[in-house]
Design an enzyme around this catalytic site. Structure first.
Site, PDB file in Angstrom:
ATOM      1  CG  ASP A  91      -0.925  -5.411   9.795  1.00 16.44           C
ATOM      2  OD1 ASP A  91      -1.379  -6.324  10.507  1.00 16.44           O
ATOM      3  OD2 ASP A  91      -1.651  -4.676   9.102  1.00 16.44           O
ATOM      4  CB  SER A  92       1.874  -4.523  14.889  1.00 18.00           C
ATOM      5  OG  SER A  92       1.342  -3.222  14.715  1.00 18.00           O
ATOM      6  N   GLY A  94      -1.768  -2.370  14.786  1.00 14.16           N
ATOM      7  CA  GLY A  94      -1.864  -0.990  15.254  1.00 14.16           C
ATOM      8  C   GLY A  94      -2.490  -0.044  14.242  1.00 14.16           C
ATOM      9  CD  GLN A 188       5.378   5.216  13.044  1.00 16.05           C
ATOM     10  OE1 GLN A 188       5.182   6.288  12.448  1.00 16.05           O
ATOM     11  NE2 GLN A 188       4.766   4.085  12.695  1.00 16.05           N
ATOM     12  CG  ASP A 265       2.285  -3.262   2.846  1.00 17.40           C
ATOM     13  OD1 ASP A 265       3.104  -2.553   3.456  1.00 17.40           O
ATOM     14  OD2 ASP A 265       1.061  -3.114   2.954  1.00 17.40           O
ATOM     15  CB  CYS A 303       0.978  -7.648 -19.760  1.00 21.21           C
ATOM     16  SG  CYS A 303       0.584  -8.358 -18.153  1.00 21.21           S
ATOM     17  CB  CYS A 305      -1.393 -11.074 -16.592  1.00 21.94           C
ATOM     18  SG  CYS A 305      -2.688 -10.011 -17.243  1.00 21.94           S
ATOM     19  CB  CYS A 308      -2.395  -8.811 -21.199  1.00 20.86           C
ATOM     20  SG  CYS A 308      -2.598  -7.406 -20.093  1.00 20.86           S
ATOM     21  CG  HIS A 334      -2.934  -6.133 -15.961  1.00 24.55           C
ATOM     22  ND1 HIS A 334      -2.035  -6.357 -16.985  1.00 24.55           N
ATOM     23  CD2 HIS A 334      -2.772  -4.829 -15.603  1.00 24.55           C
ATOM     24  CE1 HIS A 334      -1.377  -5.240 -17.244  1.00 24.55           C
ATOM     25  NE2 HIS A 334      -1.803  -4.298 -16.424  1.00 24.55           N
TER      26      HIS A 334
HETATM   27 ZN   LIG Z   1      -1.668  -8.086 -18.091  1.00 22.51          ZN
END
Ligand SMILES: [Zn+2]
Length: 377
Positions: A91-92, A94, A188, A265, A303, A305, A308, A334
């Site tokens: 990012d800048s 700002g 903007q 993001d 899931c 991950c 899980c 997760h």
């Molecule tokens: Zn998970």
């Protein structure tokens, strides 16, 4: 050569494609985990990659204060410094100058402020922001802008947006073109559609490699955010990637993808992971809740991950209640996996022309809520 953005398929206003940058490819729609201070909190870069992330976001404000852009540049850039050899967007600075720094003074030239770390004085201008992001070696550099506070009157929003457009032109002039490296402009104009249109016209006249919609997710609510996207996104050039900054919750992302956004993001999945809150296909689950204390089931049986696959809710509850570091690590892992899998499902649905049906089913499952444990579980 500019970064290449190739749209593979569209479904309504939504698109799926590939953005090719100096450090690799990004499949879109994409979610960028936030690596504030050259680290995605509680995760190794290797683990972040395993979740499916193609690109990370780094914060100019934090990195310019610690360890300093010149130092990171000397050490070979941010990719080398943090061992993430894939694309990075910075990012800048700002936005965080406005939200974190002390004694800010905005002028036509830029912003002077006091570091929230040690009180030292700094100046950020469009030229200095471009220089810092160059030193960090960001694949995508963001134009320096003022994030208009919300709420703002139309007059205040107009003056703020026009300042950002003058800074956008200075950002473009100061940006050093390199093959595979891009510069994005930021639309903007708060919630005023005429101002958003004026901002789009100003930015497209300057000509950027991509366009971000800024100044949203600042308290205006989802309905107003979507209305602003409805008025803004169709005016952006179809051939360039579109990035909605700082968004959001899973259903914000689904709605914004339906409105033509390609990149996101947000700190929500990582910050929530450190606060015992998990995102699942059945909505959010608070692992601190006593109902999980003896629940052997995984957080989400579907899931992939480690949290899980290898642990039960009772253990995650215990880790969260005792404030153990492992609890933050597992729930961050997760949540980032959930976000990346959601993006993959969105890309798949767009490619197959089934996005509407996917979004309806997504909202139905979210509304169902977490499935309670059987009484004898
Ligand atoms: Zn998970």
């Amino acid at each position: 050569m500019s970064p290449r953005f190739q749209v593979h398929a569209t479904d309504g206003l939504a698109r799926t494609g590939t953005l090719t940058l100096a450090h690799g490819e990004v499949q879109t729609p994409a979610f960028m985990p936030v690596g504030t201070a050259a680290t995605v909190k509680a995760m190794t870069p290797e683990a972040v990659r395993e979740t499916g992330a193609d690109i990370l976001l780094g914060n100019t404000y934090h990195l310019m204060l610690r360890p300093g852009a010149e130092r990171i540049g000397k050490l070979g850039g941010l990719h080398q410094f943090m061992n993430w050899q894939r694309p990075i967007l910075t990012d800048s600075g700002g936005f965080q100058v406005m939200s974190l720094a002390g004694l800010r003074k905005i002028s036509e030239q830029g912003v002077t402020f006091q570091s929230h770390v040690d009180g030292s004085r700094h100046e950020l201008t469009p030229e200095r922001s471009m220089e810092i992001q160059h030193l960090l070696d960001a694949d995508i550099t963001m134009a320096f802008d003022e994030c208009t506070p919300f709420p703002a009157t139309e007059e205040v929003a107009a003056a703020s947006m026009r300042l950002s457009m003058r800074w956008a032109a200075r950002s473009k002039n100061a940006f050093k073109e390199r093959a595979g490296y891009g510069l994005f402009g930021i639309v903007q104009g708060s919630i005023y559609s005429a101002l958003r249109s004026e901002s789009v016209a100003a930015l497209t006249a300057i000509d950027f490699h991509g366009y971000a919609v800024g100044g949203l997710a600042v308290g205006e609510g989802q309905e107003m955010m979507f209305a602003t996207l409805d008025a803004t996104v169709p005016q952006l050039p179809a051939a360039a990637p579109r990035y909605l900054m700082g968004v959001g919750k899973p259903d914000d992302i689904v709605g914004a993808v339906q409105r033509g956004i390609d990149m996101f993001d947000c700190v929500i999945p990582t910050r929530s992971g450190r606060n015992a809150q998990a995102f699942t296909r059945h909505g959010t689950v608070n692992l601190r809740n006593a109902r999980h204390a003896e629940d052997r089931r995984p957080l989400d049986a579907a899931c992939r991950c480690p949290a899980c696959r290898n642990y039960g809710r009772a253990y995650l509850h215990h880790l969260s209640k005792t404030g153990e570091i492992l609890g933050a690590m597992l729930l961050t892992w997760h949540n980032l996996t959930y976000y990346q899998d959601l993006m993959a499902e969105l890309r798949h649905a767009i490619a197959h022309g089934t996005l509407n049906g996917f979004a309806i089913e997504f909202r139905r499952l979210q509304a169902m809520g977490d499935v309670p444990a059987a009484p004898d579980a």
